[in-house]
Motif scaffolding. Structure first.
Motif, mmCIF file in Angstrom:
data_model
loop_
_atom_site.group_PDB
_atom_site.id
_atom_site.type_symbol
_atom_site.label_atom_id
_atom_site.label_comp_id
_atom_site.label_asym_id
_atom_site.label_seq_id
_atom_site.Cartn_x
_atom_site.Cartn_y
_atom_site.Cartn_z
ATOM 1 N N LEU A 108 0.831 -1.198 0.000
ATOM 2 C CA LEU A 108 0.000 0.000 0.000
ATOM 3 C C LEU A 108 0.872 1.256 0.000
ATOM 4 O O LEU A 108 1.567 1.543 0.968
ATOM 5 C CB LEU A 108 -0.943 0.004 1.200
ATOM 6 C CG LEU A 108 -2.095 -0.985 1.131
ATOM 7 C CD1 LEU A 108 -2.937 -0.905 2.393
ATOM 8 C CD2 LEU A 108 -2.964 -0.744 -0.090
ATOM 9 N N THR A 109 0.832 1.970 -1.102
ATOM 10 C CA THR A 109 1.425 3.291 -1.230
ATOM 11 C C THR A 109 0.275 4.248 -1.489
ATOM 12 O O THR A 109 -0.867 3.814 -1.716
ATOM 13 C CB THR A 109 2.411 3.352 -2.418
ATOM 14 O OG1 THR A 109 1.663 3.149 -3.635
ATOM 15 C CG2 THR A 109 3.518 2.316 -2.290
ATOM 16 N N PHE A 110 0.535 5.542 -1.495
ATOM 17 C CA PHE A 110 -0.536 6.496 -1.763
ATOM 18 C C PHE A 110 -1.139 6.249 -3.146
ATOM 19 O O PHE A 110 -2.354 6.252 -3.312
ATOM 20 C CB PHE A 110 -0.032 7.933 -1.641
ATOM 21 C CG PHE A 110 0.271 8.326 -0.224
ATOM 22 C CD1 PHE A 110 -0.735 8.496 0.699
ATOM 23 C CD2 PHE A 110 1.575 8.509 0.193
ATOM 24 C CE1 PHE A 110 -0.471 8.838 2.013
ATOM 25 C CE2 PHE A 110 1.856 8.854 1.503
ATOM 26 C CZ PHE A 110 0.834 9.019 2.412
ATOM 27 N N ASP A 111 -0.289 5.994 -4.141
ATOM 28 C CA ASP A 111 -0.786 5.742 -5.492
ATOM 29 C C ASP A 111 -1.589 4.446 -5.556
ATOM 30 O O ASP A 111 -2.632 4.384 -6.211
ATOM 31 C CB ASP A 111 0.372 5.693 -6.493
ATOM 32 C CG ASP A 111 1.007 7.065 -6.707
ATOM 33 O OD1 ASP A 111 0.333 8.085 -6.462
ATOM 34 O OD2 ASP A 111 2.179 7.111 -7.122
ATOM 35 N N ALA A 112 -1.111 3.408 -4.886
ATOM 36 C CA ALA A 112 -1.823 2.133 -4.879
ATOM 37 C C ALA A 112 -3.172 2.268 -4.183
ATOM 38 O O ALA A 112 -4.177 1.723 -4.658
ATOM 39 C CB ALA A 112 -0.984 1.055 -4.199
ATOM 40 N N VAL A 113 -3.221 2.997 -3.080
ATOM 41 C CA VAL A 113 -4.482 3.196 -2.356
ATOM 42 C C VAL A 113 -5.490 3.904 -3.256
ATOM 43 O O VAL A 113 -6.656 3.507 -3.330
ATOM 44 C CB VAL A 113 -4.257 3.981 -1.046
ATOM 45 C CG1 VAL A 113 -5.564 4.475 -0.460
ATOM 46 C CG2 VAL A 113 -3.525 3.110 -0.036
ATOM 47 N N LYS A 114 -5.039 4.932 -3.966
ATOM 48 C CA LYS A 114 -5.963 5.651 -4.858
ATOM 49 C C LYS A 114 -6.446 4.752 -5.993
ATOM 50 O O LYS A 114 -7.630 4.725 -6.304
ATOM 51 C CB LYS A 114 -5.294 6.910 -5.398
ATOM 52 C CG LYS A 114 -5.181 7.989 -4.357
ATOM 53 C CD LYS A 114 -4.708 9.287 -4.967
ATOM 54 C CE LYS A 114 -4.779 10.348 -3.891
ATOM 55 N NZ LYS A 114 -5.156 11.625 -4.392
ATOM 56 N N ALA A 115 -5.535 4.004 -6.610
ATOM 57 C CA ALA A 115 -5.918 3.120 -7.710
ATOM 58 C C ALA A 115 -6.850 2.014 -7.223
ATOM 59 O O ALA A 115 -7.870 1.719 -7.864
ATOM 60 C CB ALA A 115 -4.675 2.525 -8.367
ATOM 61 N N LEU A 116 -6.505 1.393 -6.103
ATOM 62 C CA LEU A 116 -7.344 0.328 -5.559
ATOM 63 C C LEU A 116 -8.688 0.877 -5.077
ATOM 64 O O LEU A 116 -9.704 0.180 -5.134
ATOM 65 C CB LEU A 116 -6.624 -0.402 -4.428
ATOM 66 C CG LEU A 116 -5.430 -1.256 -4.856
ATOM 67 C CD1 LEU A 116 -4.656 -1.736 -3.625
ATOM 68 C CD2 LEU A 116 -5.875 -2.422 -5.707
ATOM 69 N N GLY A 117 -8.689 2.119 -4.604
ATOM 70 C CA GLY A 117 -9.937 2.757 -4.188
ATOM 71 C C GLY A 117 -10.902 2.907 -5.352
ATOM 72 O O GLY A 117 -12.102 2.629 -5.231
ATOM 73 N N LYS A 118 -10.383 3.315 -6.497
ATOM 74 C CA LYS A 118 -11.227 3.441 -7.694
ATOM 75 C C LYS A 118 -11.766 2.082 -8.111
ATOM 76 O O LYS A 118 -12.944 1.944 -8.435
ATOM 77 C CB LYS A 118 -10.429 4.064 -8.837
ATOM 78 C CG LYS A 118 -10.157 5.531 -8.653
ATOM 79 C CD LYS A 118 -9.332 6.078 -9.800
ATOM 80 C CE LYS A 118 -8.929 7.521 -9.513
ATOM 81 N NZ LYS A 118 -8.074 8.062 -10.571
ATOM 82 N N ALA A 119 -10.900 1.068 -8.081
ATOM 83 C CA ALA A 119 -11.320 -0.282 -8.458
ATOM 84 C C ALA A 119 -12.344 -0.828 -7.468
ATOM 85 O O ALA A 119 -13.338 -1.452 -7.872
ATOM 86 C CB ALA A 119 -10.109 -1.203 -8.543
ATOM 87 N N ALA A 120 -12.118 -0.595 -6.177
ATOM 88 C CA ALA A 120 -13.038 -1.085 -5.148
ATOM 89 C C ALA A 120 -14.402 -0.426 -5.295
ATOM 90 O O ALA A 120 -15.444 -1.083 -5.195
ATOM 91 C CB ALA A 120 -12.473 -0.827 -3.754
#
Length: 120
Positions: A101-113
């Motif tokens: 979990l990085t800031f970029d990963a959290v944002k990308a995974l947030g959109k997918a979730a």
């Protein structure tokens, strides 16, 4: 110290709740006499990264701030992880896929979730 995203989420929610019109602040750091040193450390990291607005209260004991609110980026990050359902989906997906979990990963995974939740 390793970043703890649950603590980061808690700090962002706590700081967002401040009433800046009333001049409310939260002190984080060694002088805060907090029994949550991990929360203090994560708050300092969020402040240094530009997610929290605050006044530098550092002294000889170490870094400290008087948090006053969230920056635009802080609000954006919190909106990504605020919902408990979305947040749990982000963590589960990251764990399943072996993604740190990085800031970029959290944002990308947030959109997918969010897309998965809306689509279901």
């Amino acid at each position: 110290m390793k970043r703890d995203w649950d603590v980061i989420r808690d700090v962002l929610i706590e700081v967002e709740a401040l009433d800046s019109a009333q001049g409310q602040t939260i002190e984080y750091g060694p002088a805060s006499e907090s029994d949550e040193p991990e929360k203090d450390a994560h708050s300092i990291l969020l402040w240094k990264a530009g997610f929290i607005e605050g006044i530098d209260a550092s002294d000889m004991d170490g870094d400290a701030i008087h948090a006053q609110g969230l920056t635009w980026a802080g609000h954006d990050l919190l909106e990504t992880i605020r919902s408990k359902v979305v947040w749990e989906r982000i963590k589960a997906t990251a764990n399943d896929k072996g993604i740190e979990l990085t800031f970029d990963a959290v944002k990308a995974l947030g959109k997918a979730a969010l897309a998965a939740i809306i689509g279901s």
